[in-house]
Design a protein around this motif. Structure first.
Motif, PDB file in Angstrom:
ATOM      1  N   LYS A  37      -4.939  -4.094  11.293  1.00  0.00           N
ATOM      2  CA  LYS A  37      -3.969  -2.935  10.820  1.00  0.00           C
ATOM      3  C   LYS A  37      -3.783  -3.188   9.340  1.00  0.00           C
ATOM      4  O   LYS A  37      -3.532  -4.144   8.842  1.00  0.00           O
ATOM      5  CB  LYS A  37      -2.887  -2.919  11.707  1.00  0.00           C
ATOM      6  CG  LYS A  37      -3.222  -2.404  13.146  1.00  0.00           C
ATOM      7  CD  LYS A  37      -1.945  -2.476  13.955  1.00  0.00           C
ATOM      8  CE  LYS A  37      -2.105  -2.427  15.331  1.00  0.00           C
ATOM      9  NZ  LYS A  37      -1.111  -2.028  16.224  1.00  0.00           N
ATOM     10  N   ASP A  38      -3.587  -2.135   8.474  1.00  0.00           N
ATOM     11  CA  ASP A  38      -3.223  -1.864   7.104  1.00  0.00           C
ATOM     12  C   ASP A  38      -4.113  -3.268   6.547  1.00  0.00           C
ATOM     13  O   ASP A  38      -3.598  -3.820   5.722  1.00  0.00           O
ATOM     14  CB  ASP A  38      -1.885  -2.319   6.980  1.00  0.00           C
ATOM     15  CG  ASP A  38      -1.234  -1.796   5.622  1.00  0.00           C
ATOM     16  OD1 ASP A  38      -2.054  -1.326   4.828  1.00  0.00           O
ATOM     17  OD2 ASP A  38      -0.069  -1.995   5.197  1.00  0.00           O
ATOM     18  N   GLN A  39      -5.380  -2.743   6.382  1.00  0.00           N
ATOM     19  CA  GLN A  39      -6.758  -3.680   6.080  1.00  0.00           C
ATOM     20  C   GLN A  39      -6.169  -3.901   4.342  1.00  0.00           C
ATOM     21  O   GLN A  39      -6.436  -5.292   4.023  1.00  0.00           O
ATOM     22  CB  GLN A  39      -7.834  -3.295   6.238  1.00  0.00           C
ATOM     23  CG  GLN A  39      -8.035  -3.007   7.711  1.00  0.00           C
ATOM     24  CD  GLN A  39      -9.527  -2.599   7.902  1.00  0.00           C
ATOM     25  OE1 GLN A  39      -9.887  -1.774   6.873  1.00  0.00           O
ATOM     26  NE2 GLN A  39     -10.081  -2.551   9.230  1.00  0.00           N
ATOM     27  N   SER A  40      -5.862  -3.099   3.750  1.00  0.00           N
ATOM     28  CA  SER A  40      -5.794  -3.407   2.168  1.00  0.00           C
ATOM     29  C   SER A  40      -4.708  -4.182   1.825  1.00  0.00           C
ATOM     30  O   SER A  40      -4.712  -5.282   1.127  1.00  0.00           O
ATOM     31  CB  SER A  40      -5.757  -2.165   1.531  1.00  0.00           C
ATOM     32  OG  SER A  40      -5.472  -2.204   0.041  1.00  0.00           O
ATOM     33  N   ALA A  41      -3.349  -3.934   2.615  1.00  0.00           N
ATOM     34  CA  ALA A  41      -2.361  -5.019   2.276  1.00  0.00           C
ATOM     35  C   ALA A  41      -2.557  -6.223   2.926  1.00  0.00           C
ATOM     36  O   ALA A  41      -2.147  -7.269   2.249  1.00  0.00           O
ATOM     37  CB  ALA A  41      -1.005  -4.363   2.838  1.00  0.00           C
ATOM     38  N   LEU A  42      -3.288  -6.337   3.952  1.00  0.00           N
ATOM     39  CA  LEU A  42      -3.614  -7.697   4.766  1.00  0.00           C
ATOM     40  C   LEU A  42      -4.498  -8.637   3.735  1.00  0.00           C
ATOM     41  O   LEU A  42      -4.278  -9.786   3.485  1.00  0.00           O
ATOM     42  CB  LEU A  42      -4.161  -7.569   6.054  1.00  0.00           C
ATOM     43  CG  LEU A  42      -4.606  -8.681   6.677  1.00  0.00           C
ATOM     44  CD1 LEU A  42      -3.671  -9.531   6.920  1.00  0.00           C
ATOM     45  CD2 LEU A  42      -5.456  -8.472   8.003  1.00  0.00           C
TER      46      LEU A  42
END
Length: 449
Positions: free
Chosen positions: A308-313
């Motif tokens: 989830k929330d790949q960019s932030a991860l």
């Protein structure tokens, strides 16, 4: 018979080139006379200077004449002698001082690719001191003061020649660790249930390994032969590595030891992180172990389809790795899904690229050109007013790339400067993300006593 490095003795007539040649070869081979121009053809001989062994080349005295004259044809012989030379000794007469001919030929030698050592011969008297200071005008570095006739200054000549002889020997050495074009040995490691076996099954497009939601299914390191785009790969699946405090059972201890052996024998190690859990301290410990063993490392976020929330991860893990693995920059961070197969081709392609970097040999010439620039950009410090002299660098081995810096007072060199050299090396020779080894070594002068 092994080819020896070649050292060419050059200079205007009557500066003592043949006397120096006889001193190096250990016997009176070349005719020596006060009359200039005795030597006309180049002469070669086996020379030894302490533990340095090389071919010395005596040449005719250089004169600035046209090629149609005898002096011009003699100069062509000298130019031919420079082919494949490891070093040239430009000899000047320290009693006479610099002449226009010395300046002319020094300028010519600076345009060649051959390392030049300036040798001030006949320096046994105090009268030579002024000429030694004057010799710096030639732009060839520190002059080496010697007396070829009396054998004085041979220790200083040894120190000046040693880097170039060692560089030749390193370049000639057949590197047993060089990549033989064999299969890429690719180990997949990580914490239990990170998706290692699932990923390998997806790579192979078959249920080759037992998988499931239970952690710790894989106990042995499993090697599987495979081909990717016609290139051989040996995939190594390993048991999950937990924190040492949690490893209680004897069987799990054996599995962890087996994983460590797999890392030892791998070329490239993929550290698989569960994207649904992010980066943990145990992951950094595994990564550090891989780097300590000198293996090329790739960090891969698995189960990317479930994240989830790949960019932030991704950015968060990247920042944490930059902080947690500060000893090495540029470790590739990739994403992959064992469920959909996304990112697998990129992973294998990057693994081959990392192996190429891990196996790279940099020529000694390229290394020392980089070295001179790095020292000029950021000279080493002088703790307590004592100058640290870094002389030259050579590559000792590959896989991982290992370098040796020679110099004096190296025990006083701060760790921050070593890190500067390592980071500069990475950037100069595209070695980002590859563990490097840098050893500092002071070469003893056998004539010091």
């Amino acid at each position: 018979m092994a080819r020896l490095p070649k050292v060419v003795i050059i200079g205007r007539p009557n500066v003592g080139k043949s006397t120096l040649f006889n001193r190096l070869v250990g016997k009176r081979v070349a005719i020596v006379d006060d009359k200039p121009g005795v030597t006309r053809d180049r002469r070669e001989g086996h020379a030894e200077l302490s533990d340095l062994s090389f071919t010395a080349v005596d040449t005719a005295g250089l004169e600035n004449e046209g090629p149609e004259t005898l002096a011009g044809r003699m100069r062509l012989q000298t130019e031919a002698a420079l082919d494949d030379a490891s070093a040239a000794l430009l000899v000047i007469d320290a009693r006479v001082g610099l002449t226009p001919a010395d300046r002319h030929f020094a300028a010519w030698l600076r345009t060649t690719q051959v390392p030049v050592i300036l040798v001030a011969n006949k320096a046994e008297s105090n009268a030579a001191e002024t000429s030694l200071y004057e010799a710096y005008e030639l732009g060839l570095g520190d002059p080496v003061a010697i007396s070829a006739e009396h054998g004085e200054g041979m220790g200083d000549l040894f120190e000046a020649l040693a880097p170039h002889i060692d560089a030749f020997e390193e370049d000639m050495l057949a590197d047993e660790d060089e990549d033989d074009g064999g299969p890429l040995r690719l180990a997949i490691v990580g914490r239990p249930n990170a998706g290692k076996s699932t990923l390998i099954n997806r790579i192979l497009m078959e249920e080759r390994l037992v998988t499931g939601p239970e952690a710790g299914i894989t106990r042995d390191s499993i090697e599987i032969e495979w081909q990717w785009q016609g290139r051989d790969v040996r995939l190594i699946d390993t048991a999950g590595v937990r924190k040492r405090a949690k490893v209680q059972e004897k069987l799990e201890k054996l599995s962890v030891a087996d994983t460590r052996r797999a890392i030892d024998f791998a070329e490239v190690v993929v550290l698989l992180l569960d994207a649904t859990l992010g980066l943990e301290a145990q992951d950094l410990k595994i990564a550090d172990q891989v780097l300590q063993e000198g293996r090329a490392l790739i960090i891969c976020l698995s189960k990317w389809d479930s994240a989830k929330d790949q960019s932030a991860l991704f950015n968060g893990v990247k920042a944490a790795l930059a902080d947690g693995l500060s000893q090495i920059s540029g470790v590739p961070l990739l994403t992959v899904s064992g469920l959909t197969g996304k990112g697998i081709d990129t992973l294998i392609e990057v693994a081959f690229t990392q192996r190429d970097s891990w196996s790279r040999r940099v020529t000694t010439g390229e290394l020392n050109r980089w070295f001179e620039g790095a020292l000029e950009k950021n000279p080493p410090p002088a703790p307590k007013g004592k100058r640290i002299k870094l002389r030259y660098v050579t590559q000792a081995k590959t896989r991982p790339p290992s370098f040796v810096v020679f110099g004096s007072r190296l025990d006083m060199l701060p760790g921050s400067y070593e890190r500067y050299l390592l980071n500069s090396l990475r950037g100069a020779f595209d070695l980002e993300g590859v563990p490097l080894r840098l050893t500092m070594r002071s070469k003893a002068n056998p004539y010091a006593s």
